[in-house]
Structure formats: C-alpha cells, structure tokens
Design a protein around this motif. Structure first.
Motif, PDB file in Angstrom:
ATOM      1  N   SER A  43     -11.149  18.719   5.278  1.00 21.44           N
ATOM      2  CA  SER A  43     -12.438  19.025   4.693  1.00 21.44           C
ATOM      3  C   SER A  43     -13.040  17.720   4.170  1.00 21.44           C
ATOM      4  CB  SER A  43     -12.260  20.017   3.546  1.00 21.44           C
ATOM      5  OG  SER A  43     -13.441  20.073   2.793  1.00 21.44           O
ATOM      6  N   ARG A  44     -14.293  17.455   4.490  1.00 20.52           N
ATOM      7  CA  ARG A  44     -14.941  16.228   4.022  1.00 20.52           C
ATOM      8  C   ARG A  44     -15.076  16.210   2.502  1.00 20.52           C
ATOM      9  NH1 ARG A  44     -18.218  13.273   7.993  1.00 20.52           N
ATOM     10  NH2 ARG A  44     -17.749  14.171  10.000  1.00 20.52           N
ATOM     11  N   SER A  45     -15.198  17.386   1.898  1.00 22.42           N
ATOM     12  CA  SER A  45     -15.334  17.413   0.437  1.00 22.42           C
ATOM     13  C   SER A  45     -13.985  17.259  -0.255  1.00 22.42           C
ATOM     14  CB  SER A  45     -16.003  18.717   0.005  1.00 22.42           C
ATOM     15  OG  SER A  45     -15.235  19.819   0.435  1.00 22.42           O
ATOM     16  N   TYR A  46     -12.902  17.562   0.451  1.00 22.65           N
ATOM     17  CA  TYR A  46     -11.575  17.482  -0.161  1.00 22.65           C
ATOM     18  C   TYR A  46     -10.911  16.126   0.078  1.00 22.65           C
ATOM     19  CZ  TYR A  46      -6.639  18.348  -0.961  1.00 22.65           C
ATOM     20  OH  TYR A  46      -5.355  18.275  -1.389  1.00 22.65           O
ATOM     21  N   SER A  47     -11.102  15.555   1.252  1.00 21.85           N
ATOM     22  CA  SER A  47     -10.382  14.352   1.628  1.00 21.85           C
ATOM     23  C   SER A  47     -11.323  13.371   2.317  1.00 21.85           C
ATOM     24  CB  SER A  47      -9.237  14.737   2.568  1.00 21.85           C
ATOM     25  OG  SER A  47      -8.478  13.613   2.903  1.00 21.85           O
ATOM     26  N   THR A  48     -10.776  12.259   2.720  1.00 25.20           N
ATOM     27  CA  THR A  48     -11.558  11.275   3.462  1.00 25.20           C
ATOM     28  C   THR A  48     -11.601  11.667   4.935  1.00 25.20           C
ATOM     29  OG1 THR A  48     -11.783   8.922   3.907  1.00 25.20           O
ATOM     30  CG2 THR A  48      -9.560   9.799   3.915  1.00 25.20           C
ATOM     31  N   THR A  49     -12.450  11.018   5.701  1.00 21.53           N
ATOM     32  CA  THR A  49     -12.537  11.322   7.125  1.00 21.53           C
ATOM     33  C   THR A  49     -11.706  10.309   7.911  1.00 21.53           C
ATOM     34  OG1 THR A  49     -14.476   9.922   7.426  1.00 21.53           O
ATOM     35  CG2 THR A  49     -14.871  12.245   6.855  1.00 21.53           C
ATOM     36  N   LEU A  50     -11.360  10.667   9.136  1.00 22.07           N
ATOM     37  CA  LEU A  50     -10.610   9.741   9.989  1.00 22.07           C
ATOM     38  C   LEU A  50     -11.446   8.495  10.297  1.00 22.07           C
ATOM     39  CD1 LEU A  50      -8.872  12.219  12.437  1.00 22.07           C
ATOM     40  CD2 LEU A  50      -7.873  10.970  10.535  1.00 22.07           C
ATOM     41  N   GLY A  51     -12.749   8.659  10.436  1.00 21.09           N
ATOM     42  CA  GLY A  51     -13.620   7.507  10.680  1.00 21.09           C
ATOM     43  C   GLY A  51     -13.588   6.521   9.523  1.00 21.09           C
ATOM     44  N   ALA A  52     -13.597   7.047   8.300  1.00 22.93           N
ATOM     45  CA  ALA A  52     -13.532   6.171   7.119  1.00 22.93           C
ATOM     46  C   ALA A  52     -12.192   5.445   7.065  1.00 22.93           C
ATOM     47  CB  ALA A  52     -13.754   6.981   5.849  1.00 22.93           C
ATOM     48  N   LEU A  53     -11.113   6.136   7.423  1.00 26.49           N
ATOM     49  CA  LEU A  53      -9.801   5.482   7.446  1.00 26.49           C
ATOM     50  C   LEU A  53      -9.747   4.373   8.487  1.00 26.49           C
ATOM     51  CD1 LEU A  53      -7.425   8.552   7.099  1.00 26.49           C
ATOM     52  CD2 LEU A  53      -7.900   6.800   5.388  1.00 26.49           C
ATOM     53  N   ARG A  54     -10.294   4.643   9.686  1.00 29.76           N
ATOM     54  CA  ARG A  54     -10.306   3.620  10.745  1.00 29.76           C
ATOM     55  C   ARG A  54     -11.126   2.408  10.321  1.00 29.76           C
ATOM     56  NH1 ARG A  54     -10.452   8.135  14.131  1.00 29.76           N
ATOM     57  NH2 ARG A  54     -12.715   8.144  14.134  1.00 29.76           N
ATOM     58  N   THR A  55     -12.275   2.650   9.690  1.00 31.89           N
ATOM     59  CA  THR A  55     -13.138   1.548   9.235  1.00 31.89           C
ATOM     60  C   THR A  55     -12.416   0.705   8.193  1.00 31.89           C
ATOM     61  OG1 THR A  55     -15.086   2.879   9.685  1.00 31.89           O
ATOM     62  CG2 THR A  55     -15.364   1.012   8.209  1.00 31.89           C
ATOM     63  N   ALA A  56     -11.757   1.356   7.246  1.00 29.79           N
ATOM     64  CA  ALA A  56     -11.030   0.626   6.199  1.00 29.79           C
ATOM     65  C   ALA A  56      -9.872  -0.178   6.794  1.00 29.79           C
ATOM     66  CB  ALA A  56     -10.510   1.598   5.148  1.00 29.79           C
ATOM     67  N   ARG A  57      -9.161   0.422   7.769  1.00 30.04           N
ATOM     68  CA  ARG A  57      -8.052  -0.279   8.413  1.00 30.04           C
ATOM     69  C   ARG A  57      -8.546  -1.514   9.165  1.00 30.04           C
ATOM     70  NH1 ARG A  57      -6.328   4.061  11.238  1.00 30.04           N
ATOM     71  NH2 ARG A  57      -5.533   5.347   9.591  1.00 30.04           N
ATOM     72  N   ALA A  58      -9.652  -1.375   9.882  1.00 27.13           N
ATOM     73  CA  ALA A  58     -10.199  -2.496  10.638  1.00 27.13           C
ATOM     74  C   ALA A  58     -10.654  -3.617   9.700  1.00 27.13           C
ATOM     75  CB  ALA A  58     -11.358  -2.029  11.513  1.00 27.13           C
ATOM     76  N   ALA A  59     -11.300  -3.264   8.593  1.00 23.41           N
ATOM     77  CA  ALA A  59     -11.752  -4.272   7.627  1.00 23.41           C
ATOM     78  C   ALA A  59     -10.554  -4.998   7.019  1.00 23.41           C
ATOM     79  CB  ALA A  59     -12.588  -3.613   6.529  1.00 23.41           C
ATOM     80  N   ARG A  60      -9.510  -4.276   6.671  1.00 31.37           N
ATOM     81  CA  ARG A  60      -8.307  -4.901   6.105  1.00 31.37           C
ATOM     82  C   ARG A  60      -7.664  -5.830   7.130  1.00 31.37           C
ATOM     83  NH1 ARG A  60      -2.888  -4.567   5.703  1.00 31.37           N
ATOM     84  NH2 ARG A  60      -1.951  -4.865   3.658  1.00 31.37           N
ATOM     85  N   HIS A  61      -7.621  -5.383   8.385  1.00 33.21           N
ATOM     86  CA  HIS A  61      -7.036  -6.209   9.443  1.00 33.21           C
ATOM     87  C   HIS A  61      -7.817  -7.519   9.600  1.00 33.21           C
ATOM     88  CE1 HIS A  61      -4.815  -7.141  13.066  1.00 33.21           C
ATOM     89  NE2 HIS A  61      -5.957  -7.357  13.675  1.00 33.21           N
ATOM     90  N   ARG A  62      -9.153  -7.417   9.552  1.00 31.94           N
ATOM     91  CA  ARG A  62      -9.978  -8.628   9.675  1.00 31.94           C
ATOM     92  C   ARG A  62      -9.752  -9.583   8.501  1.00 31.94           C
ATOM     93  NH1 ARG A  62     -13.721  -4.886  11.556  1.00 31.94           N
ATOM     94  NH2 ARG A  62     -14.669  -4.713   9.513  1.00 31.94           N
ATOM     95  N   ARG A  63      -9.573  -9.030   7.284  1.00 23.42           N
ATOM     96  CA  ARG A  63      -9.346  -9.879   6.110  1.00 23.42           C
ATOM     97  C   ARG A  63      -7.999 -10.582   6.167  1.00 23.42           C
ATOM     98  NH1 ARG A  63     -11.194  -5.376   3.310  1.00 23.42           N
ATOM     99  NH2 ARG A  63      -9.077  -4.916   2.621  1.00 23.42           N
ATOM    100  N   HIS A  64      -6.992  -9.924   6.731  1.00 24.45           N
ATOM    101  CA  HIS A  64      -5.635 -10.455   6.704  1.00 24.45           C
ATOM    102  C   HIS A  64      -5.199 -11.098   8.010  1.00 24.45           C
ATOM    103  CE1 HIS A  64      -4.840  -8.926   2.721  1.00 24.45           C
ATOM    104  NE2 HIS A  64      -5.403  -7.780   3.082  1.00 24.45           N
ATOM    105  N   THR A  65      -6.085 -11.243   8.971  1.00 23.33           N
ATOM    106  CA  THR A  65      -5.764 -11.886  10.241  1.00 23.33           C
ATOM    107  C   THR A  65      -6.671 -13.089  10.396  1.00 23.33           C
ATOM    108  OG1 THR A  65      -5.241  -9.723  11.157  1.00 23.33           O
ATOM    109  CG2 THR A  65      -5.507 -11.520  12.713  1.00 23.33           C
ATOM    110  N   PRO A  66      -6.198 -14.261   9.995  1.00 27.49           N
ATOM    111  CA  PRO A  66      -7.057 -15.449  10.104  1.00 27.49           C
ATOM    112  C   PRO A  66      -7.274 -15.834  11.565  1.00 27.49           C
ATOM    113  CG  PRO A  66      -4.845 -16.057   9.431  1.00 27.49           C
ATOM    114  CD  PRO A  66      -4.885 -14.562   9.466  1.00 27.49           C
TER     115      PRO A  66
END
Length: 110
Positions: A43-66
C-alpha cells in the motif's frame, strides 16, 4: 477464489505431502497459487514504493562508486572486410560438399 486456483492449491498440498517431493516445498508455496497481485505489492500509504527504493539504491550507488573520469572513452573501429568466402574457404567448401550458398538457397539481393 476461482475453482481452478482452489484445485491447484489442493493438488500442491497433496503433492507436497509425498516423501519423494518434499524437497520441492510445494505446501509452503501453495497459498501463492490463488494470489492475483505482485509478490511484493504494498500500500502506498503504508509503505514505500518499489520505484522509490530503486531510486534510492541508484543514488546511493552513484555516491559510493567513484568514477575514474567524468567522461566515457569508447574505442571502436569498424571496417568493411568484404563479402563472401575467401578463395581458400571456397575451396574448402567445395571439398566438403559444395557451395554453402547453393545448398542454403541464398539468392542475390536477399
């Protein structure tokens, strides 16, 4: 639940009880046969979405992969080397059974 799904679940339970099929864990997954959603539907009101998780993972990967360089260097060179077989390969093709183009039915312009 549709009758077909119910029959599949009952069959999975029956097969899962057999000693020779225990390793398949059919009883454990039988309840998933009637489920009509995605395995991780939330549920979008109960939890996060898979798209938001993928976006956060990609951003973290970009920050930690020089990157070694901010640009990408592509090395590629293509050259036309000719059409058909070389004379040596034509001789070999004739020795082992004829011209490959004749046997495969390849026509000019195809």
């Amino acid at each position: 639940m549709p009758e077909h799904a119910a029959r599949m679940i009952r069959t999975a339970w029956a097969l899962g009880a057999r000693d020779d099929l225990k390793h398949l864990n059919l009883g454990k997954w039988a309840q998933m046969l009637g489920f009509r959603g995605h395995f991780s539907t939330k549920s979008r009101s109960y939890s996060t979405t898979l798209g938001a998780l993928r976006t956060a993972r990609a951003a973290r990967h970009r920050r930690h992969t020089p990157l070694a360089s901010p640009t990408t260097l592509v090395l590629a060179h293509w050259a036309y080397d000719g059409t058909g077989l070389t004379s040596d390969l034509e001789c070999l093709a004739a020795l082992i059974g004829g011209s490959p183009t004749r046997e495969q039915g390849v026509t000019a312009g195809a």
